[in-house]
Design an enzyme around this catalytic site. Structure first.
Site, PDB file in Angstrom:
ATOM      1  N   LYS A 114       0.782  -1.314   0.039  1.00  0.00           N
ATOM      2  CA  LYS A 114      -0.009   0.074  -0.100  1.00  0.00           C
ATOM      3  C   LYS A 114       0.847   1.241   0.100  1.00  0.00           C
ATOM      4  CE  LYS A 114      -3.071  -0.031   3.334  1.00  0.00           C
ATOM      5  NZ  LYS A 114      -4.109   0.415   4.553  1.00  0.00           N
ATOM      6  N   LYS A 126       3.399  -1.963  11.423  1.00  0.00           N
ATOM      7  CA  LYS A 126       2.247  -1.998  11.953  1.00  0.00           C
ATOM      8  C   LYS A 126       2.284  -2.365  13.474  1.00  0.00           C
ATOM      9  CE  LYS A 126      -2.296  -1.189  10.797  1.00  0.00           C
ATOM     10  NZ  LYS A 126      -2.628  -0.546   9.612  1.00  0.00           N
ATOM     11  N   ASP A 166      -5.300   3.049  13.810  1.00  0.00           N
ATOM     12  CA  ASP A 166      -6.233   2.355  12.982  1.00  0.00           C
ATOM     13  C   ASP A 166      -7.308   1.951  13.856  1.00  0.00           C
ATOM     14  OD1 ASP A 166      -5.484   0.503  10.487  1.00  0.00           O
ATOM     15  OD2 ASP A 166      -6.445  -0.865  12.237  1.00  0.00           O
TER      16      ASP A 166
END
Ligand code: GLU
Length: 445
Positions: A114, A126, A166
């Site tokens: 991405k 992440k 997130d």
């Protein structure tokens, strides 16, 4: 799948047992990459795929904190620094009870491609925790965030690793995390986190960016069929930050968004969702969608059930992974779906993707369609680096240009590899080649 890649896939799956979501993300990418390795045997010789699937660094830590009753609570914290070929590790933090290593690795793996597609100088990473913010007071969330950062701070930095939000991590949490980072390091290092508040180094448009970007990408897909959002009947899943801003943007382009959902049920509002009321209920009051239905006439609230039962011409899944299965996909197709843009990460199961592709529905995978959030995080980093702040209009124009660029990269890559309109292939190959080239150039590290 290509036989050479099958062998690598089997090794990766065996080395990472019990991580179903990571397996799913890896297999989906590998299925696109056979033709690239025909053209680039040097990628196989340099074991690019094997290296890509092994995170550069994985950090797992204890997060102790006390709740409002003074009881000790223990959660598990994660940061997976997956790939830094294109820039510092970049990607959000997810606070949700379902978080474990397999979820963090699937998200981190997706993030590599991405971020490459955005064209910005950011690697992939992440993190998160199995902490459940729901029902917790502000004070509990603050104590949790402070404890989380007390370990995380030593691993991150504006040139090293730049977390953001997130699921379960929004402006409030980023504020507590930034405050603790500043306190421990004695540095006002704006570029260490993105999604900051506007008065202390944040970027305009960052809150809207993921939802807006998903709609902009989907609009580009619709244009290839000579149509647009204008007049479409849209269903969105979720009602968090991504979903709300997708609703707002789709309606600003002339669509009617008739449904959205939360984990308890969904609403159907045939007049088109009232974005102001939705924001009030979900963002200001942190309430439930049921409250939206109680406050507006003509709205049906359906407890449990699937929002994908509502017929639509465009669907925007903006909730979470694997929320849209093969049966739901088949129902959507039967009900007249022409396009789907993924605002969440991997919301469609592999069966659902197959149904959409078989039916010739325009399908924008998350790693392309939802890249607007992280792209705008990179714009926030740019503003921080130059101690500048840009206007809403300028930042939104940059976001639009980036999303149009991602669409173009996916579409032209799919054309180049003989599969026009296959955005899954275009996104996977487009992202992969950029990272693979950089890894080759940087040697065996
Ligand atoms: N969590 C978002 C994503 O899935 C944004 C990450 C970021 O802004 O770093 O891309």
């Amino acid at each position: 799948m290509d036989a050479r890649l099958e062998a690598i896939r089997d090794t990766v799956l065996a080395r990472n047992p019990g991580e179903a979501e990571f397996h799913q993300a890896v297999v989906e990418v590998f299925e696109s990459l056979g033709p690239v390795h025909d053209r680039h045997p040097e990628f196989l010789e340099a074991a690019i795929l094997e290296r890509l699937c092994e995170p550069e660094r994985q950090i797992i830590f204890r997060v102790p904190w006390t709740d409002d009753q003074g009881r000790v609570q223990i959660n598990r914290g994660f940061r997976v620094e997956f790939n830094s070929a294109l820039g510092p590790y970049k990607g959000g933090l997810r606070f949700h009870p379902s978080v474990y290593l397999g979820i963090v690795k699937f998200l981190g793996f997706e993030q590599i491609f991405k971020n490459a597609l955005t064209g910005m100088p950011i690697g992939g990473g992440k993190g998160g925790s199995d902490f459940d913010p729901r029902g917790r007071s502000d004070a509990e969330v603050m104590r949790f965030c402070q404890s989380f950062m007390t370990e995380l701070y030593r691993h991150i930095g504006e040139y090293t690793d730049v977390p953001a939000g997130d699921i379960g991590v929004g402006g409030r949490e980023i504020g507590y995390l930034f405050g603790q980072y500043k306190r421990i390091t004695n540095r006002y290092e704006s570029g260490v986190l993105t999604g900051k508040g506007i008065s202390w180094g944040g970027s305009l448009v960052r809150p809207e960016a993921t939802g807006f970007g998903t709609v902009i990408f989907t609009e580009e897909m619709l244009k290839t069929r000579g149509t647009s959002f204008d007049g479409q009947r849209v269903v969105v899943s979720g009602s968090g930050n991504v979903a709300i801003n997708a609703v707002a943007k789709a309606q600003s382009l002339g669509a009617t968004v008739v449904a959205c959902s939360d984990s308890s049920g969904y609403i159907v509002d045939e007049a088109g969702i009232d974005v102001g009321l939705l924001r009030q209920v979900k963002e200001v009051e942190r309430g439930r969608l049921k409250d939206y239905a109680l406050r507006r006439s003509g709205v049906a609230y359906v407890e449990a059930g699937s929002v994908w039962d509502v017929d639509a011409t465009v669907a925007l899944p903006c909730a979470t992974q694997n929320e849209l299965d093969g049966d739901a996909a088949a129902r959507l197709v039967r009900n007249g779906l022409i396009a789907i843009g993924e605002g969440a990460n991997m919301p469609s199961t592999r069966e659902a993707v197959a149904v959409f592709q078989e039916a010739g529905v325009l399908f924008g995978p998350g790693k392309a369609a939802n890249a607007g959030g992280v792209a705008t995080s990179a714009l926030e980093m740019q503003q921080n680096a130059s101690r500048d702040s840009w206007s809403f209009e300028h930042t939104e124009q940059r976001l639009t240009d980036i999303m149009v660029g991602i669409h173009h990269r996916c579409a032209s890559t799919a054309d180049e590899y003989g599969e026009p309109g296959n955005y899954v292939l275009g996104a996977n190959i487009g992202g992969f080649v950029k990272v693979a080239d950089a890894m080759l150039a940087q040697g065996l590290i």
